[in-house]
Each structure stands twice: as structure tokens, then as C-alpha cells.
Scaffold this active site. Sequence first.
Site, mmCIF file in Angstrom:
data_model
loop_
_atom_site.group_PDB
_atom_site.id
_atom_site.type_symbol
_atom_site.label_atom_id
_atom_site.label_comp_id
_atom_site.label_asym_id
_atom_site.label_seq_id
_atom_site.Cartn_x
_atom_site.Cartn_y
_atom_site.Cartn_z
ATOM 1 N N ALA A 1 0.388 -55.454 30.229
ATOM 2 C CA ALA A 1 -0.011 -54.701 31.415
ATOM 3 C C ALA A 1 -1.483 -54.327 31.287
ATOM 4 C CB ALA A 1 0.847 -53.458 31.573
ATOM 5 N N GLU B 1 3.947 -51.959 22.633
ATOM 6 C CA GLU B 1 3.725 -50.681 23.316
ATOM 7 C C GLU B 1 3.669 -49.487 22.364
ATOM 8 O OE1 GLU B 1 5.500 -53.437 26.422
ATOM 9 O OE2 GLU B 1 5.826 -53.010 24.295
ATOM 10 N N GLY C 1 4.097 -56.486 28.760
ATOM 11 C CA GLY C 1 4.545 -56.941 30.074
ATOM 12 C C GLY C 1 4.605 -58.448 30.193
#
Length: 260
Positions: free
Chosen positions: A66, A134, A111
Site C-alpha cells: 500500500a 506490516e 497489499g
Amino acid sequence: MTFANLLVEDRGAVRRITLNRPDKLNALNHATLTELHAAFEAAGRDPAVRVVVLTGAGPKAFVAGADIAEMNDLSPAQARDFSAHGQALMTRIERLGKPVVAMVNGFALGGGLELAMACHLRFAADTAKVGQPEINLGLVPGFGGTQRLLRLAGRPAALELCLLGAPIDAARAAQLGILNKVVPADALEAEVEAVANQLANAAPLALRGILDAILLGGEAPLDSGLDYETQVFAVTFSTEDMKEGTSAFLARRKPQFTGR
């Protein structure tokens, strides 16, 4: 339909969607997610499209994750909406009703891995790396990573990738069931093209039935899943494709499926 962050090209019955932000390693920002929603909705509605191939532009990344710069200023409420937007896209892809093949040409992180896992088949270059990093940002996967990774690779692998945050190479990802096949980088294009063409020539209604039986029936208890399979199996007997397929087999000729 034109897009700022995507390239869309039809090759016969195969639609190729390319994330086209190579300067950002094809990172997923809100605008790109919105464009992907529109692109997959259009592919799902177009009867001429039988298969979708999804890949990333440039030599380095499928999707590197992301867009952290955009995420950095999100409030908790905005982050919830961003996660829901991304999860809705992954569900749209997974339930498209047509095979979606991820051509993982480079990094598929965060992502990016979540996007690849929403596809039905995943082929990768031997130079690719995948992961859920993450945790290194103080975050939790937000586009379905904890759930699809768990279902694809099992609890030990899901915990390892999400808790440690380190990427793994394509060969190990294939061993864990995250990737279907790994090929030399210079052979990836030809491999995916061959698979996509094979799927494009298969019976579309049967393909959809298989996808539904595995993806939807597979989430139900076994008895319910078996009952769903029986219903889908019976429905195929009402199609012209079934008559064409069985007749072609008996006549020892190649079938021509029309999706009716």
C-alpha cells in the site's frame, strides 16, 4: 475506459490489467484501488472477457504494498474505510466468476501479496519475493492478508510471515502453497499466456461453477459444500457447453465452447 494508474489490454478473450505506477513500485493508493474496482467490474460484465491476467509495470514489482505516504496521515476512521475499500476489491476479484491469474513479476509485499492472494492462480518469476511486512510499520495487514494467507498456507506460515514481517523468496512461497508455480523470469510471460489461453478456451460456465464450488462451498461445512457441488454439477447439464464438450469428446474433436 481509460485509467490514470492502470493499463488495460485485450488479447483475444484474455484481458490484461497492469498496475502502472512503476515509480512507486505500483503501490496501492486509494485512487488505484478505485480504478481496480472499476476495471474488474467492467471485466466481469463483458461477455467477451473469459480470463483476466493481473500484473505490475516495470521490472521490480508486482505491487510493493500500500502507499505508505498516503496511509501515514490517515485517522483510525479513515484507516477503517481504506481497509474496507481494499477488502471489497479483493472480494470482487475473488468472486469475479472468471479466472483471474496473477503474474507476479517482482515484489508482492503487503497489499501486493493480498492482491495476488485474491487471484485464483498465481505464477511468479524466480526472482520475486512475497511477504506481509506490516508489523515493521506498527500495522496489521488490512486487505485480507491474515485471512487468505491462513487459508492458503496454514496457521504456521501465516503467523511466521505476519509476525516476523520478513519476505520469502518465490521458491519457498510455492512450497507453502502461496504460489502455484515459479518459473525463470524470462519465461514468466509465456507461461502465463499459455495458461490464460487454456482457460480462455475452456467452458466458461463450468469454470464459474468450479470457482463457486471451491470458493463458496469450501467455506461451508462439508455436507453443505458437497450439496452445493451437486447442484452446480446438475446445472451444467442444462448448458450447451456440456453438450458440446461431451459430444466433442465422443467424436474425438476439439470442443468449441460458447458460454451458453
